[in-house]
Write an enzyme that holds these catalytic residues in place. Structure first.
Site, PDB file in Angstrom:
ATOM      1  N   ASP A  70       4.396   0.196   2.027  1.00 26.05           N
ATOM      2  CA  ASP A  70       3.311  -0.658   3.029  1.00 26.05           C
ATOM      3  C   ASP A  70       4.046  -2.082   3.307  1.00 26.05           C
ATOM      4  O   ASP A  70       5.271  -2.105   3.334  1.00 26.05           O
ATOM      5  CB  ASP A  70       2.023  -0.463   2.600  1.00 26.05           C
ATOM      6  CG  ASP A  70       1.954  -1.357   1.151  1.00 26.05           C
ATOM      7  OD1 ASP A  70       2.824  -1.527   0.400  1.00 26.05           O
ATOM      8  OD2 ASP A  70       0.754  -1.869   0.898  1.00 26.05           O
ATOM      9  N   GLY A 123       5.424  -4.996  -2.591  1.00 27.69           N
ATOM     10  CA  GLY A 123       4.993  -6.294  -2.061  1.00 27.69           C
ATOM     11  C   GLY A 123       5.793  -7.665  -1.990  1.00 27.69           C
ATOM     12  O   GLY A 123       5.829  -8.492  -1.156  1.00 27.69           O
ATOM     13  N   GLU A 129       7.043   3.291  -3.913  1.00 26.54           N
ATOM     14  CA  GLU A 129       5.543   3.658  -3.953  1.00 26.54           C
ATOM     15  C   GLU A 129       5.472   5.215  -4.101  1.00 26.54           C
ATOM     16  O   GLU A 129       4.260   5.604  -4.614  1.00 26.54           O
ATOM     17  CB  GLU A 129       4.931   3.173  -2.370  1.00 26.54           C
ATOM     18  CG  GLU A 129       4.617   1.595  -2.205  1.00 26.54           C
ATOM     19  CD  GLU A 129       5.884   1.109  -2.009  1.00 26.54           C
ATOM     20  OE1 GLU A 129       5.766  -0.384  -1.905  1.00 26.54           O
ATOM     21  OE2 GLU A 129       7.096   1.471  -1.775  1.00 26.54           O
ATOM     22  N   GLY A 162       2.935  -5.572  -6.055  1.00 25.04           N
ATOM     23  CA  GLY A 162       1.515  -6.138  -5.932  1.00 25.04           C
ATOM     24  C   GLY A 162       1.150  -5.742  -7.537  1.00 25.04           C
ATOM     25  O   GLY A 162       1.765  -5.008  -8.300  1.00 25.04           O
TER      26      GLY A 162
END
Length: 354
Positions: free
Chosen positions: A150, A119, A142, A71
């Site tokens: 995630d 992502g 992360e 992301g």
């Protein structure tokens, strides 16, 4: 003169015979995923799902650096300073996209070439035909920025052999194509030089036949060679005990301990708990759990500080708070998983509540 990146579409869609091609088109930003890109891909996949002329979908990244570096965390950082509401909306739509990809009724082919991080894993590793190459550098980094894996990453890594997924998640290690195959994040190994040819053949031939023709034996996974100490050290549900075992084992294991200790202590502990809780969940349940965790991490100090240190000021010297694993209590960790009430994630493919 080449126009600036901002003046061209961030994601391109093409019909090539019976193939629908999605090209993430931010090469200068390593194709980092924005909210607009995620929304556009979701809409296009919905349109192609019911289009009888499209037999296969292919996702790839523009440029030479990779599919997607995750992301757009610079945009997330700016939004955090403004309250974080746009990021919460982005995650909700991104997780919907992950769910749609996982259940897509047509072959969804992902060229996981070059960088595939965060992502980028979500937009590829939930697909039905996942191709890595000798250039693949994949990971869920992360914990480096005070966040927890995630986009369904906690579920994917919880299903990896033994405790290899725990190692990958806590250290945020970059993985090569062979390691990705070992972890269960990919299906096939193909030399990068063959990808353009595969894309062309997919325009007229079924994905299964094409991949069977081009797939090659992958190199041996280095990660798999370390299963003995990985399984022995990471089998604990206690992060401090994991680090102690890694130090005691020495060698590569001790290096992993040093890596974990440099991450956000809160993120490490919440990541470990997330992986343990993800076992036995389906994807939608895991995404809902990740959304709960993410929304509680979003206003916290470590996420903002991690992004600052890595991509804003780039001093690579984050100041975590709390600063040690021992200071993060079990009760504090549990708070990240509490229900969100009317803020719970709603997905089109509903399942039983977590």
């Amino acid at each position: 003169m080449t126009p600036p990146e901002a003046s061209v579409p961030e994601v391109l869609f093409e019909r090539r015979g019976h193939l629908g091609v999605i090209t993430l088109n931010r090469p200068k930003s390593m194709n980092a995923l924005t909210a607009d890109m995620g929304a556009a891909v979701l809409k296009q996949l919905t349109d192609w799902r019911d289009d009888d002329d499209i037999a296969t979908v292919l996702v790839r990244g523009a440029g030479e650096r990779g599919l997607c570096a995750g992301g757009d965390i610079v945009a997330i950082y700016r939004d955090i300073l403004d309250g974080g509401h746009a990021t919460a909306d982005f995650w909700a739509e991104e997780y919907e996209l992950n769910s749609v990809i996982a259940h897509y009724p047509k072959p969804y082919v992902a060229f996981m070439d070059g960088l595939v991080l965060g992502g980028g894993v979500g937009i590829s590793a939930h697909g039905s035909v996942r191709i890595v190459t000798e250039r693949t550098r994949m990971g869920m980094p992360e914990t480096t920025i005070g966040m927890v894996p995630d986009v369904g990453g906690t579920l994917l890594l919880s299903c990896s052999p033994g405790e290899s997924g725990t190692h990958a998640a806590l250290t945020g290690a970059h993985l090569n194509g062979a390691d990705a195959l070992f972890l269960g994040l990919a299906d096939h190994f193909v030399p990068s030089a063959k990808l353009a040819e595969i894309a062309e053949v997919l325009e007229s031939e079924a994905a299964d036949f094409v991949i069977a023709r081009y797939a090659e034996q992958a190199p041996n996974s280095e990660l798999a060679k370390h299963r003995e100490w990985i399984d022995a050290c990471y089998s604990s549900d206690d992060a401090e005990e994991i680090v102690r075992r890694l130090r005691t084992f020495g060698g590569e294991a001790a290096k992993a301990a040093e890596t974990i200790e440099a991450k956000s202590p809160t993120a490490v502990k919440v990541t470990l708990e997330s992986l343990r809780r993800a076992k036995g969940l389906n994807l939608e349940e895991a995404l809902k759990q990740e959304y709960r965790v993410g929304l509680r991490i979003l206003p916290g100090r470590d996420f903002r500080e991690g992004i600052r240190a890595q991509v804003v000021d780039k001093d690579r010297n984050p100041h975590w708070h709390p600063s040690t694993l021992e200071e993060v209590s079990d009760d504090e960790v549990k708070k990240y998983f509490a229900p969100l009430g009317d803020r719970e994630l709603r997905l089109s493919r509903e399942s039983d509540d977590v």
